[in-house]
Motif scaffolding. Structure first.
Motif, PDB file in Angstrom:
ATOM      1  N   SER A 134      -6.839  12.997 -17.643  1.00  0.00           N
ATOM      2  CA  SER A 134      -8.285  13.174 -17.722  1.00  0.00           C
ATOM      3  C   SER A 134      -8.615  14.496 -18.399  1.00  0.00           C
ATOM      4  O   SER A 134      -8.105  15.551 -18.012  1.00  0.00           O
ATOM      5  CB  SER A 134      -8.910  13.140 -16.324  1.00  0.00           C
ATOM      6  OG  SER A 134     -10.301  13.400 -16.402  1.00  0.00           O
ATOM      7  N   ALA A 135      -9.475  14.445 -19.387  1.00  0.00           N
ATOM      8  CA  ALA A 135      -9.879  15.661 -20.103  1.00  0.00           C
ATOM      9  C   ALA A 135     -11.020  16.383 -19.407  1.00  0.00           C
ATOM     10  O   ALA A 135     -11.340  17.522 -19.760  1.00  0.00           O
ATOM     11  CB  ALA A 135     -10.287  15.301 -21.532  1.00  0.00           C
ATOM     12  N   ILE A 136     -11.620  15.739 -18.421  1.00  0.00           N
ATOM     13  CA  ILE A 136     -12.791  16.319 -17.765  1.00  0.00           C
ATOM     14  C   ILE A 136     -12.675  16.183 -16.248  1.00  0.00           C
ATOM     15  O   ILE A 136     -11.838  15.441 -15.741  1.00  0.00           O
ATOM     16  CB  ILE A 136     -14.098  15.625 -18.214  1.00  0.00           C
ATOM     17  CG1 ILE A 136     -14.081  14.146 -17.763  1.00  0.00           C
ATOM     18  CG2 ILE A 136     -14.293  15.742 -19.714  1.00  0.00           C
ATOM     19  CD1 ILE A 136     -15.405  13.439 -17.922  1.00  0.00           C
ATOM     20  N   THR A 137     -13.535  16.907 -15.555  1.00  0.00           N
ATOM     21  CA  THR A 137     -13.753  16.672 -14.131  1.00  0.00           C
ATOM     22  C   THR A 137     -14.992  15.801 -13.995  1.00  0.00           C
ATOM     23  O   THR A 137     -16.061  16.154 -14.490  1.00  0.00           O
ATOM     24  CB  THR A 137     -13.955  18.000 -13.390  1.00  0.00           C
ATOM     25  OG1 THR A 137     -12.751  18.757 -13.443  1.00  0.00           O
ATOM     26  CG2 THR A 137     -14.322  17.756 -11.931  1.00  0.00           C
ATOM     27  N   VAL A 197      -4.946   9.703 -14.973  1.00  0.00           N
ATOM     28  CA  VAL A 197      -5.848   8.581 -14.718  1.00  0.00           C
ATOM     29  C   VAL A 197      -5.035   7.320 -14.468  1.00  0.00           C
ATOM     30  O   VAL A 197      -5.219   6.624 -13.470  1.00  0.00           O
ATOM     31  CB  VAL A 197      -6.808   8.374 -15.900  1.00  0.00           C
ATOM     32  CG1 VAL A 197      -7.791   7.241 -15.596  1.00  0.00           C
ATOM     33  CG2 VAL A 197      -7.566   9.654 -16.217  1.00  0.00           C
ATOM     34  N   VAL A 198      -4.131   6.998 -15.390  1.00  0.00           N
ATOM     35  CA  VAL A 198      -3.246   5.837 -15.249  1.00  0.00           C
ATOM     36  C   VAL A 198      -1.857   6.194 -15.757  1.00  0.00           C
ATOM     37  O   VAL A 198      -1.706   7.104 -16.580  1.00  0.00           O
ATOM     38  CB  VAL A 198      -3.763   4.588 -16.015  1.00  0.00           C
ATOM     39  CG1 VAL A 198      -5.098   4.135 -15.486  1.00  0.00           C
ATOM     40  CG2 VAL A 198      -3.837   4.865 -17.512  1.00  0.00           C
ATOM     41  N   LYS A 199      -0.853   5.462 -15.279  1.00  0.00           N
ATOM     42  CA  LYS A 199       0.516   5.575 -15.778  1.00  0.00           C
ATOM     43  C   LYS A 199       0.931   4.227 -16.368  1.00  0.00           C
ATOM     44  O   LYS A 199       0.708   3.179 -15.753  1.00  0.00           O
ATOM     45  CB  LYS A 199       1.481   5.967 -14.657  1.00  0.00           C
ATOM     46  CG  LYS A 199       1.215   7.343 -14.070  1.00  0.00           C
ATOM     47  CD  LYS A 199       2.180   7.640 -12.932  1.00  0.00           C
ATOM     48  CE  LYS A 199       1.864   8.964 -12.264  1.00  0.00           C
ATOM     49  NZ  LYS A 199       2.767   9.231 -11.106  1.00  0.00           N
ATOM     50  N   ILE A 200       1.533   4.278 -17.534  1.00  0.00           N
ATOM     51  CA  ILE A 200       1.931   3.074 -18.254  1.00  0.00           C
ATOM     52  C   ILE A 200       3.419   3.138 -18.534  1.00  0.00           C
ATOM     53  O   ILE A 200       3.925   4.134 -19.064  1.00  0.00           O
ATOM     54  CB  ILE A 200       1.142   2.942 -19.575  1.00  0.00           C
ATOM     55  CG1 ILE A 200      -0.360   2.849 -19.283  1.00  0.00           C
ATOM     56  CG2 ILE A 200       1.620   1.748 -20.381  1.00  0.00           C
ATOM     57  CD1 ILE A 200      -1.229   3.025 -20.491  1.00  0.00           C
ATOM     58  N   ALA A 201       4.124   2.083 -18.168  1.00  0.00           N
ATOM     59  CA  ALA A 201       5.562   1.974 -18.440  1.00  0.00           C
ATOM     60  C   ALA A 201       5.741   1.186 -19.723  1.00  0.00           C
ATOM     61  O   ALA A 201       5.374   0.020 -19.802  1.00  0.00           O
ATOM     62  CB  ALA A 201       6.273   1.286 -17.283  1.00  0.00           C
ATOM     63  N   GLY A 202       6.310   1.830 -20.732  1.00  0.00           N
ATOM     64  CA  GLY A 202       6.568   1.180 -22.003  1.00  0.00           C
ATOM     65  C   GLY A 202       8.054   1.035 -22.254  1.00  0.00           C
ATOM     66  O   GLY A 202       8.882   1.335 -21.388  1.00  0.00           O
ATOM     67  N   SER A 203       8.386   0.583 -23.432  1.00  0.00           N
ATOM     68  CA  SER A 203       9.795   0.391 -23.784  1.00  0.00           C
ATOM     69  C   SER A 203      10.273   1.331 -24.882  1.00  0.00           C
ATOM     70  O   SER A 203      11.459   1.393 -25.171  1.00  0.00           O
ATOM     71  CB  SER A 203      10.023  -1.058 -24.233  1.00  0.00           C
ATOM     72  OG  SER A 203       9.164  -1.393 -25.302  1.00  0.00           O
ATOM     73  N   GLU A 204       9.356   2.083 -25.468  1.00  0.00           N
ATOM     74  CA  GLU A 204       9.707   2.991 -26.561  1.00  0.00           C
ATOM     75  C   GLU A 204       9.610   4.424 -26.078  1.00  0.00           C
ATOM     76  O   GLU A 204       8.588   4.859 -25.556  1.00  0.00           O
ATOM     77  CB  GLU A 204       8.762   2.786 -27.747  1.00  0.00           C
ATOM     78  CG  GLU A 204       9.106   3.635 -28.950  1.00  0.00           C
ATOM     79  CD  GLU A 204       8.169   3.379 -30.124  1.00  0.00           C
ATOM     80  OE1 GLU A 204       8.220   4.146 -31.097  1.00  0.00           O
ATOM     81  OE2 GLU A 204       7.385   2.411 -30.047  1.00  0.00           O
ATOM     82  N   ARG A 205      10.695   5.172 -26.263  1.00  0.00           N
ATOM     83  CA  ARG A 205      10.713   6.564 -25.817  1.00  0.00           C
ATOM     84  C   ARG A 205       9.729   7.384 -26.637  1.00  0.00           C
ATOM     85  O   ARG A 205       9.729   7.340 -27.855  1.00  0.00           O
ATOM     86  CB  ARG A 205      12.126   7.153 -25.955  1.00  0.00           C
ATOM     87  CG  ARG A 205      13.148   6.478 -25.045  1.00  0.00           C
ATOM     88  CD  ARG A 205      14.547   6.984 -25.325  1.00  0.00           C
ATOM     89  NE  ARG A 205      15.520   6.247 -24.537  1.00  0.00           N
ATOM     90  CZ  ARG A 205      16.244   6.777 -23.575  1.00  0.00           C
ATOM     91  NH1 ARG A 205      16.096   8.048 -23.263  1.00  0.00           N
ATOM     92  NH2 ARG A 205      17.114   6.047 -22.906  1.00  0.00           N
ATOM     93  N   LYS A 206       8.895   8.150 -25.915  1.00  0.00           N
ATOM     94  CA  LYS A 206       7.847   8.917 -26.570  1.00  0.00           C
ATOM     95  C   LYS A 206       7.994  10.415 -26.392  1.00  0.00           C
ATOM     96  O   LYS A 206       7.430  11.190 -27.144  1.00  0.00           O
ATOM     97  CB  LYS A 206       6.475   8.500 -26.013  1.00  0.00           C
ATOM     98  CG  LYS A 206       6.084   7.067 -26.330  1.00  0.00           C
ATOM     99  CD  LYS A 206       5.719   6.897 -27.790  1.00  0.00           C
ATOM    100  CE  LYS A 206       5.186   5.503 -28.052  1.00  0.00           C
ATOM    101  NZ  LYS A 206       4.830   5.315 -29.479  1.00  0.00           N
ATOM    102  N   ARG A 207       8.728  10.846 -25.359  1.00  0.00           N
ATOM    103  CA  ARG A 207       8.735  12.251 -24.995  1.00  0.00           C
ATOM    104  C   ARG A 207      10.148  12.778 -24.858  1.00  0.00           C
ATOM    105  O   ARG A 207      11.093  12.027 -24.676  1.00  0.00           O
ATOM    106  CB  ARG A 207       7.993  12.465 -23.657  1.00  0.00           C
ATOM    107  CG  ARG A 207       6.516  12.084 -23.724  1.00  0.00           C
ATOM    108  CD  ARG A 207       5.911  12.118 -22.336  1.00  0.00           C
ATOM    109  NE  ARG A 207       4.487  11.902 -22.384  1.00  0.00           N
ATOM    110  CZ  ARG A 207       3.927  10.702 -22.489  1.00  0.00           C
ATOM    111  NH1 ARG A 207       4.689   9.615 -22.542  1.00  0.00           N
ATOM    112  NH2 ARG A 207       2.621  10.573 -22.560  1.00  0.00           N
ATOM    113  N   SER A 208      10.235  14.095 -24.881  1.00  0.00           N
ATOM    114  CA  SER A 208      11.505  14.744 -24.601  1.00  0.00           C
ATOM    115  C   SER A 208      11.745  14.752 -23.105  1.00  0.00           C
ATOM    116  O   SER A 208      10.841  15.008 -22.312  1.00  0.00           O
ATOM    117  CB  SER A 208      11.495  16.182 -25.128  1.00  0.00           C
ATOM    118  OG  SER A 208      12.577  16.916 -24.611  1.00  0.00           O
TER     119      SER A 208
END
Length: 216
Positions: A134-137, A197-208
């Motif tokens: 979330s970018a805001i409160t 806000v939400v967590k999404i499980a994907g199949s492609e690595r995005k982060r270190s």
């Protein structure tokens, strides 16, 4: 074997473990019909289950245990038993039966076990998980249910900023950056800036994997 049982905020039943420990916990995931399994050998925030395996890795390395000698290791996982409000007699009965059967199957206790279900989880890695921040409160309004499959660019929630004086600027969309499954989200509709806000499980690595990937 360590099974660290938790409840997420609002979530599907899901399981975190290491790639090394996953084969030992696959029967648990099958018995509980876990839809999402997330693997990480080092998640960067030292959770309870992970530090036990890491401690034995350090000991084995010090003793020279390697490919030729397997050494000892603790198998550990974190089991997120859905969300905080998912409390019913029916869930308690089925979950406890599955956990007891897993203990019987693994040899931790004695007795007769029921046949396990042939369930298949979506297995991914922690660096393929997106946490939409979330970018805001303000107020978060989810637009997609738990378990929904999403594509890149989907709007999964809207944020209302009560402090924005311009009515035309008080709404912000939460847009996905990856394809995957919504498996968890914040349980309260009032949210602070910087929270997930939400967590999404994907199949492609995005982060270190060096980053802290698990956060509220």
């Amino acid at each position: 074997m360590i099974v660290d049982v938790h409840a997420d905020m609002e979530a599907l039943l899901h399981l975190y473990t290491s790639e090394i420990s996953w084969p030992l916990f696959r029967p648990l995931a099958q018995r509980l019909d876990v839809p999402v399994v997330i693997l990480a050998n080092k998640s960067a925030d030292r959770p309870f289950d992970e530090v036990h395996g890491e401690a034995w890795d350090t000991i084995n390395a010090h003793l020279g245990e390697g490919a030729g000698r397997s050494g000892f290791r603790t198998a550990a996982c974190t089991l997120e038993l859905r969300g905080l409000s998912d409390v019913t007699p029916e869930l308690a009965a089925t979950d406890s039966r599955a956990l007891c059967d897993f203990l019987l199957q693994s040899g931790a206790s004695m007795g007769a076990t029921q046949a396990s279900a042939d369930a298949t989880a979506f297995v991914t890695t922690l660096d393929a998980v997106e946490a939409a921040i979330s970018a805001i409160t303000g107020v978060a309004i989810p637009l997609k249910p738990l378990g929904a499959k999403v594509d890149v660019g989907d709007v999964v929630a809207r944020l209302y900023d009560p402090f924005e004086p311009d009515p035309g600027q008080c709404w912000q969309d939460v847009v996905t950056e990856m394809e995957g499954i919504i498996f968890a989200r914040w349980h309260q509709r009032v949210i602070q800036a910087g929270m997930t806000v939400v967590k999404i499980a994907g199949s492609e690595r995005k982060r270190s994997a060096e980053r802290v990937l698990l956060r509220d």
